[in-house]
Design a protein around this motif. Structure first.
Motif, PDB file in Angstrom:
ATOM      1  N   LEU A   5      10.603  14.594  -2.621  1.00  0.00           N
ATOM      2  CA  LEU A   5       9.249  14.502  -3.153  1.00  0.00           C
ATOM      3  C   LEU A   5       8.970  13.109  -3.703  1.00  0.00           C
ATOM      4  O   LEU A   5       7.871  12.571  -3.535  1.00  0.00           O
ATOM      5  CB  LEU A   5       9.032  15.563  -4.231  1.00  0.00           C
ATOM      6  N   LEU A   6       9.970  12.517  -4.361  1.00  0.00           N
ATOM      7  CA  LEU A   6       9.806  11.150  -4.847  1.00  0.00           C
ATOM      8  C   LEU A   6       9.607  10.189  -3.681  1.00  0.00           C
ATOM      9  O   LEU A   6       8.784   9.274  -3.751  1.00  0.00           O
ATOM     10  CB  LEU A   6      11.021  10.736  -5.679  1.00  0.00           C
ATOM     11  N   GLY A   7      10.375  10.409  -2.613  1.00  0.00           N
ATOM     12  CA  GLY A   7      10.226   9.570  -1.425  1.00  0.00           C
ATOM     13  C   GLY A   7       8.841   9.693  -0.816  1.00  0.00           C
ATOM     14  O   GLY A   7       8.239   8.695  -0.403  1.00  0.00           O
ATOM     15  N   ILE A   8       8.320  10.918  -0.764  1.00  0.00           N
ATOM     16  CA  ILE A   8       6.972  11.119  -0.236  1.00  0.00           C
ATOM     17  C   ILE A   8       5.944  10.431  -1.133  1.00  0.00           C
ATOM     18  O   ILE A   8       4.979   9.830  -0.652  1.00  0.00           O
ATOM     19  CB  ILE A   8       6.663  12.623  -0.113  1.00  0.00           C
ATOM     20  N   GLY A   9       6.161  10.495  -2.464  1.00  0.00           N
ATOM     21  CA  GLY A   9       5.254   9.818  -3.390  1.00  0.00           C
ATOM     22  C   GLY A   9       5.237   8.319  -3.168  1.00  0.00           C
ATOM     23  O   GLY A   9       4.167   7.695  -3.104  1.00  0.00           O
ATOM     24  N   PHE A  10       6.426   7.718  -3.027  1.00  0.00           N
ATOM     25  CA  PHE A  10       6.501   6.290  -2.722  1.00  0.00           C
ATOM     26  C   PHE A  10       5.864   5.995  -1.367  1.00  0.00           C
ATOM     27  O   PHE A  10       5.261   4.937  -1.163  1.00  0.00           O
ATOM     28  CB  PHE A  10       7.953   5.815  -2.740  1.00  0.00           C
ATOM     29  N   GLY A  11       6.012   6.942  -0.442  1.00  0.00           N
ATOM     30  CA  GLY A  11       5.410   6.770   0.875  1.00  0.00           C
ATOM     31  C   GLY A  11       3.898   6.742   0.812  1.00  0.00           C
ATOM     32  O   GLY A  11       3.256   5.981   1.546  1.00  0.00           O
ATOM     33  N   LEU A  12       3.309   7.539  -0.059  1.00  0.00           N
ATOM     34  CA  LEU A  12       1.851   7.538  -0.219  1.00  0.00           C
ATOM     35  C   LEU A  12       1.366   6.206  -0.789  1.00  0.00           C
ATOM     36  O   LEU A  12       0.303   5.706  -0.408  1.00  0.00           O
ATOM     37  CB  LEU A  12       1.422   8.687  -1.137  1.00  0.00           C
ATOM     38  N   ILE A  13       2.169   5.629  -1.695  1.00  0.00           N
ATOM     39  CA  ILE A  13       1.818   4.313  -2.241  1.00  0.00           C
ATOM     40  C   ILE A  13       1.873   3.258  -1.141  1.00  0.00           C
ATOM     41  O   ILE A  13       0.966   2.434  -0.999  1.00  0.00           O
ATOM     42  CB  ILE A  13       2.770   3.945  -3.395  1.00  0.00           C
ATOM     43  N   SER A  14       2.946   3.282  -0.356  1.00  0.00           N
ATOM     44  CA  SER A  14       3.061   2.338   0.767  1.00  0.00           C
ATOM     45  C   SER A  14       1.950   2.548   1.775  1.00  0.00           C
ATOM     46  O   SER A  14       1.396   1.593   2.323  1.00  0.00           O
ATOM     47  CB  SER A  14       4.425   2.498   1.451  1.00  0.00           C
ATOM     48  N   ALA A  15       1.614   3.820   2.023  1.00  0.00           N
ATOM     49  CA  ALA A  15       0.562   4.129   2.993  1.00  0.00           C
ATOM     50  C   ALA A  15      -0.791   3.591   2.545  1.00  0.00           C
ATOM     51  O   ALA A  15      -1.602   3.174   3.377  1.00  0.00           O
ATOM     52  CB  ALA A  15       0.481   5.637   3.206  1.00  0.00           C
ATOM     53  N   ALA A  16      -1.036   3.575   1.230  1.00  0.00           N
ATOM     54  CA  ALA A  16      -2.312   3.059   0.728  1.00  0.00           C
ATOM     55  C   ALA A  16      -2.457   1.582   1.063  1.00  0.00           C
ATOM     56  O   ALA A  16      -3.500   1.139   1.555  1.00  0.00           O
ATOM     57  CB  ALA A  16      -2.401   3.281  -0.780  1.00  0.00           C
ATOM     58  N   THR A  17      -1.403   0.801   0.794  1.00  0.00           N
ATOM     59  CA  THR A  17      -1.436  -0.623   1.128  1.00  0.00           C
ATOM     60  C   THR A  17      -1.492  -0.830   2.625  1.00  0.00           C
ATOM     61  O   THR A  17      -2.268  -1.647   3.138  1.00  0.00           O
ATOM     62  CB  THR A  17      -0.191  -1.332   0.558  1.00  0.00           C
ATOM     63  N   LEU A  18      -0.671  -0.067   3.327  1.00  0.00           N
ATOM     64  CA  LEU A  18      -0.585  -0.209   4.783  1.00  0.00           C
ATOM     65  C   LEU A  18      -1.882   0.175   5.460  1.00  0.00           C
ATOM     66  O   LEU A  18      -2.279  -0.430   6.469  1.00  0.00           O
ATOM     67  CB  LEU A  18       0.573   0.652   5.303  1.00  0.00           C
ATOM     68  N   SER A  19      -2.585   1.164   4.918  1.00  0.00           N
ATOM     69  CA  SER A  19      -3.837   1.604   5.540  1.00  0.00           C
ATOM     70  C   SER A  19      -4.884   0.500   5.493  1.00  0.00           C
ATOM     71  O   SER A  19      -5.635   0.309   6.452  1.00  0.00           O
ATOM     72  CB  SER A  19      -4.357   2.866   4.854  1.00  0.00           C
ATOM     73  N   LEU A  20      -4.947  -0.239   4.377  1.00  0.00           N
ATOM     74  CA  LEU A  20      -5.913  -1.336   4.288  1.00  0.00           C
ATOM     75  C   LEU A  20      -5.628  -2.392   5.345  1.00  0.00           C
ATOM     76  O   LEU A  20      -6.531  -2.856   6.051  1.00  0.00           O
ATOM     77  CB  LEU A  20      -5.853  -1.970   2.894  1.00  0.00           C
ATOM     78  N   SER A  21      -4.356  -2.768   5.467  1.00  0.00           N
ATOM     79  CA  SER A  21      -3.986  -3.796   6.437  1.00  0.00           C
ATOM     80  C   SER A  21      -4.200  -3.317   7.869  1.00  0.00           C
ATOM     81  O   SER A  21      -4.759  -4.039   8.708  1.00  0.00           O
ATOM     82  CB  SER A  21      -2.515  -4.187   6.231  1.00  0.00           C
ATOM     83  N   ALA A  22      -3.770  -2.085   8.168  1.00  0.00           N
ATOM     84  CA  ALA A  22      -3.870  -1.567   9.536  1.00  0.00           C
ATOM     85  C   ALA A  22      -5.313  -1.316   9.944  1.00  0.00           C
ATOM     86  O   ALA A  22      -5.698  -1.568  11.094  1.00  0.00           O
ATOM     87  CB  ALA A  22      -3.050  -0.278   9.666  1.00  0.00           C
ATOM     88  N   VAL A  23      -6.137  -0.838   9.022  1.00  0.00           N
ATOM     89  CA  VAL A  23      -7.551  -0.611   9.334  1.00  0.00           C
ATOM     90  C   VAL A  23      -8.247  -1.929   9.639  1.00  0.00           C
ATOM     91  O   VAL A  23      -9.048  -2.028  10.576  1.00  0.00           O
ATOM     92  CB  VAL A  23      -8.247   0.124   8.173  1.00  0.00           C
ATOM     93  N   ALA A  24      -7.936  -2.965   8.849  1.00  0.00           N
ATOM     94  CA  ALA A  24      -8.526  -4.287   9.104  1.00  0.00           C
ATOM     95  C   ALA A  24      -8.132  -4.796  10.486  1.00  0.00           C
ATOM     96  O   ALA A  24      -8.971  -5.316  11.235  1.00  0.00           O
ATOM     97  CB  ALA A  24      -8.079  -5.272   8.030  1.00  0.00           C
ATOM     98  N   LEU A  25      -6.860  -4.641  10.843  1.00  0.00           N
ATOM     99  CA  LEU A  25      -6.386  -5.083  12.157  1.00  0.00           C
ATOM    100  C   LEU A  25      -7.077  -4.307  13.277  1.00  0.00           C
ATOM    101  O   LEU A  25      -7.532  -4.890  14.269  1.00  0.00           O
ATOM    102  CB  LEU A  25      -4.870  -4.914  12.250  1.00  0.00           C
ATOM    103  N   SER A  26      -7.173  -2.996  13.128  1.00  0.00           N
ATOM    104  CA  SER A  26      -7.796  -2.163  14.159  1.00  0.00           C
ATOM    105  C   SER A  26      -9.284  -2.444  14.284  1.00  0.00           C
ATOM    106  O   SER A  26      -9.845  -2.415  15.384  1.00  0.00           O
ATOM    107  CB  SER A  26      -7.572  -0.677  13.846  1.00  0.00           C
ATOM    108  N   LEU A  27      -9.922  -2.712  13.160  1.00  0.00           N
ATOM    109  CA  LEU A  27     -11.352  -3.007  13.180  1.00  0.00           C
ATOM    110  C   LEU A  27     -11.620  -4.269  13.995  1.00  0.00           C
ATOM    111  O   LEU A  27     -12.531  -4.299  14.838  1.00  0.00           O
ATOM    112  CB  LEU A  27     -11.847  -3.180  11.748  1.00  0.00           C
ATOM    113  N   GLN A  28     -10.844  -5.307  13.750  1.00  0.00           N
ATOM    114  CA  GLN A  28     -11.002  -6.556  14.513  1.00  0.00           C
ATOM    115  C   GLN A  28     -10.665  -6.351  15.992  1.00  0.00           C
ATOM    116  O   GLN A  28     -11.378  -6.823  16.881  1.00  0.00           O
ATOM    117  CB  GLN A  28     -10.112  -7.641  13.893  1.00  0.00           C
TER     118      GLN A  28
END
Length: 295
Positions: A5-28
């Motif tokens: 569960l702790l790993g999943i929690g850390f994963g959600l934090i990483s996913a938040a940062t990663l989503s911003l970067s990946a969405v920007a890349l996909s948008l372009q």
């Protein structure tokens, strides 16, 4: 189970940062079909802009604005002064891709020239961790996740309910047909680069604040997970990038429970390979005709 569960929690934090970067890349990518290898530098420039602002103002809102403005401006310049002159001459996609590689190294060199090669310290006010359901978060973690969710909601509203969003989706589907319908495709491409750069700059601020220190290679080191998330979700599909970010973010952080953390990026690389082998268009991707990044 608690560690999972702790790993999943850390994963959600990483996913938040990663989503911003990946969405920007996909948008372009959605309006150009050109993989931007300099995407990481948009994040790095945003982080350095926030760092300089922090040194002079200690104002988090101003740091955010500086990161967004710096990322957006650099993306706009890359498109307008590097890619478009070649695109108008009929350059192939691979040529434009190589140009983004050159831009990446040039920007890294310039940042090292101005700020040095050593890491600079960058962090928000420290706080203590507390439980949110089965997960363990800090106030900073919740701000990061909240900021990512807010950006996604605003982006959805922009793409679905504004004239620019409708034009952007039309150009992403078929630039030629969009032009026949009277849409100024060149303007849409320019504004999309600006928007993608702004989101990437914000992602750089979030990443730098999460790490606590960074150097000229900040965004470059985050490029593989970004591409992995974009490809897993469906490159060129912003909503797919969000899904891909969650998959890659959780997978990498949970894997760190069972393998040395230094190797967790290999999990992102593995997901990238598996996706290309069995679902090359990604989880939400569709087959799109090849085209050059004309504007």
């Amino acid at each position: 189970m608690r560690d999972l569960l702790l790993g999943i929690g850390f994963g959600l934090i990483s996913a938040a940062t990663l989503s911003l970067s990946a969405v920007a890349l996909s948008l372009q990518y959605s309006v150009t079909s050109v993989p931007n290898f300099a995407h990481g530098e948009l994040m790095t420039v945003g982080a350095y802009a926030a760092y300089v602002t922090q040194q002079h103002t200690h104002s988090v809102p101003l740091e955010l604005l500086a990161a967004i403005a710096a990322g957006g401006l650099l993306a706009y310049l890359i498109n307008g002064f590097v890619l478009q002159p070649y695109s108008r001459r009929g350059a192939k996609t691979v040529t434009l891709f190589v140009l983004t590689i050159v831009v990446s190294f040039v920007v890294q060199a310039l940042l090292e020239l101005f700020f040095g090669g050593a890491n600079v310290s960058f962090s928000l006010n420290s706080d203590t961790a507390f439980a949110v359901g089965p997960f363990l978060f800090t106030t900073q973690n919740l701000i990061v996740i909240g900021a990512a969710l807010l950006i996604m909601v605003l982006l959805h509203a922009l793409l679905m309910y504004t004239p620019f969003g409708k034009s952007q989706r039309a150009v992403a589907d078929s630039p030629e047909l969009a032009r026949y319908c009277g849409i100024n495709a060149a303007r849409v491409v320019r504004l999309t680069w600006l928007l993608a750069g702004a989101i990437a700059g914000l992602a750089g601020w979030v990443l730098a604040a999460s790490i606590g220190s960074f150097g000229p290679g900040l965004g470059y080191s985050f490029l593989l997970p970004t591409f992995a998330a974009a490809v897993v979700g469906g490159i060129g599909r912003p909503y797919g990038a969000m899904l891909g970010a969650v998959v890659v973010g959780i997978a990498t952080e949970v894997s760190a429970l069972y393998i040395p953390p230094d190797y967790k990026e290999s999990v992102a690389f593995g997901l990238l390979i598996i996706t290309l082998l069995f679902r090359p268009n990604g989880l939400l991707g569709v087959v799109r005709p090849a085209r050059t990044a004309t504007a």
